[in-house]
Design a protein around this motif. Structure first.
Motif, short mmCIF file in Angstrom:
data_model
loop_
_atom_site.label_atom_id
_atom_site.label_comp_id
_atom_site.label_asym_id
_atom_site.label_seq_id
_atom_site.Cartn_x
_atom_site.Cartn_y
_atom_site.Cartn_z
N TYR A 1 0.86 -1.19 0.00
CA TYR A 1 0.00 0.00 0.00
C TYR A 1 0.90 1.23 0.00
CZ TYR A 1 -3.52 3.35 1.72
OH TYR A 1 -4.36 4.42 1.88
N ILE B 1 7.13 7.04 -0.84
CA ILE B 1 8.24 7.48 -1.71
C ILE B 1 8.82 8.79 -1.21
CG2 ILE B 1 7.39 6.28 -3.77
CD1 ILE B 1 6.50 9.08 -4.82
N GLY B 2 8.30 9.31 -0.09
CA GLY B 2 8.87 10.55 0.45
C GLY B 2 7.89 11.20 1.41
N TYR C 1 5.74 13.57 1.82
CA TYR C 1 4.85 14.57 1.25
C TYR C 1 3.56 13.83 0.85
CZ TYR C 1 7.71 12.59 -2.47
OH TYR C 1 8.43 11.72 -3.25
N LEU D 1 0.47 13.25 -1.79
CA LEU D 1 0.05 13.40 -3.19
C LEU D 1 -1.45 13.19 -3.27
CD1 LEU D 1 2.92 11.20 -4.64
CD2 LEU D 1 2.83 13.71 -4.65
N1 LIG Z 1 4.54 9.73 0.02
C1 LIG Z 1 3.86 8.77 -0.64
O1 LIG Z 1 4.39 7.72 -0.99
C2 LIG Z 1 2.41 9.02 -0.91
C3 LIG Z 1 1.55 7.96 -1.22
C4 LIG Z 1 0.19 8.22 -1.47
C5 LIG Z 1 -0.25 9.53 -1.40
N2 LIG Z 1 -1.55 9.87 -1.60
C6 LIG Z 1 -2.63 8.89 -1.50
C7 LIG Z 1 -2.88 8.64 -0.03
C8 LIG Z 1 -3.19 9.72 0.80
C9 LIG Z 1 -3.41 9.48 2.15
C10 LIG Z 1 -3.31 8.18 2.67
C11 LIG Z 1 -2.99 7.13 1.82
C12 LIG Z 1 -2.77 7.35 0.46
N3 LIG Z 1 0.60 10.54 -1.13
C13 LIG Z 1 1.91 10.29 -0.87
#
Ligand SMILES: NC(=O)c1ccc(NCc2ccccc2)nc1
Length: 246
Positions: free
Chosen positions: A86, A133-134, A136, A138
């Motif tokens: 996930y 992946i970091g 932040y 998305l």
């Molecule tokens: N930093 C990352 O790897 C990442 C992965 C997904 C994402 N956004 C989708 C999402 C938002 C909130 C909870 C779960 C998934 N943002 C950043």
């Protein structure tokens, strides 16, 4: 290697993987990509895939059952065991070492969340690991999934030609890459370091290694701490420090 992606935007990943090294890996049969859209498995005439969060608060949460049905469809399509990942800001950081580990798997299922994420019960029941992946947020996990696809595709045997694997190798030892130069030798922006024009391959390799070590020291000292430096490496760093101090 097979990668199944569960996403409300199935074309997104297919497009990201259609170019360059990843596109070639798919063409060469090194990697197969399959997308599953929870909306295709949602019940009712509104085909809901999300709903309001219990406890109140903003945003929506992805429903369990369309995700569960998507995963079941992926497993029905191919019984090979898979690691379910996930992508979320709450995941463990994706590193080159983790990418190497994942690249060795027979099959991955990448779960892409949208909105505020997915119902925790599905994570507990079906997800093997969460990856980030970091640090932040998305708008969806699809870009993160595309990064994982790219990072593992290029590590498949036969995915890279010699030039490309050189890039890969430079990061394999946990250091930053050295600077690169190409024609012209002389330019208004400066000249190419003389050592690279010397034809002395031992000296060139030494200079490049020293540049990697110094860059890593200057930009990412955290990586330097973890890197297994040889005695020669330490000598190169000391030589540079001495020259700096002089
Ligand atoms: N930093 C990352 O790897 C990442 C992965 C997904 C994402 N956004 C989708 C999402 C938002 C909130 C909870 C779960 C998934 N943002 C950043």
């Amino acid at each position: 290697m097979r990668i199944d992606v569960i996403s409300l935007f199935p074309d997104f990943i297919a497009q990201c993987a259609a170019f360059g090294v990843t596109g070639r890996a798919v063409e060469r049969g090194l990697l197969s990509l399959h997308a599953w859209n929870p909306r295709d498995h949602a019940e009712g005439n509104y085909r809901r895939v999300d709903d309001r969060p219990f406890g109140g608060g903003p945003g929506m949460v992805m429903l369990i059952d369309p995700l569960r049905a998507s995963l079941a469809a992926a497993r029905a399509d191919d019984p090979a065991p898979a690691r379910v990942i996930y992508l979320s800001p709450q995941g463990a950081p994706l590193t080159q070492a983790k990418a190497r580990e994942l690249a060795g798997q027979e099959r991955l299922v990448l779960l892409c969340g949208r909105y505020e994420g997915i119902d925790e019960r599905f994570i507990e029941a079906e997800v093997d690991e969460e990856l980030s992946i970091g640090d932040y947020v998305l708008s969806g996990g699809e870009l993160a999934a595309a990064v994982v696809v790219d990072a593992v595709a290029r590590l498949q045997d036969g995915a890279l030609n010699d030039a490309e694997s050189a890039v890969q190798d430079s990061f394999e030892d946990g250091l930053l890459d050295c600077p690169h130069y190409t024609r012209p030798v002389e330019h208004a922006l400066g000249a190419v370091p003389a050592v690279l024009m010397s034809g002395n391959h031992a000296e060139i390799a030494r200079w490049r290694r020293q540049q990697s070590l110094v860059r890593t020291l200057q930009r990412r000292p955290d990586l330097l701490d973890e890197a297994a430096l040889s005695k020669a490496d330490r000598k190169l760093l000391d030589a540079w420090r001495t020259r700096q101090a002089g």
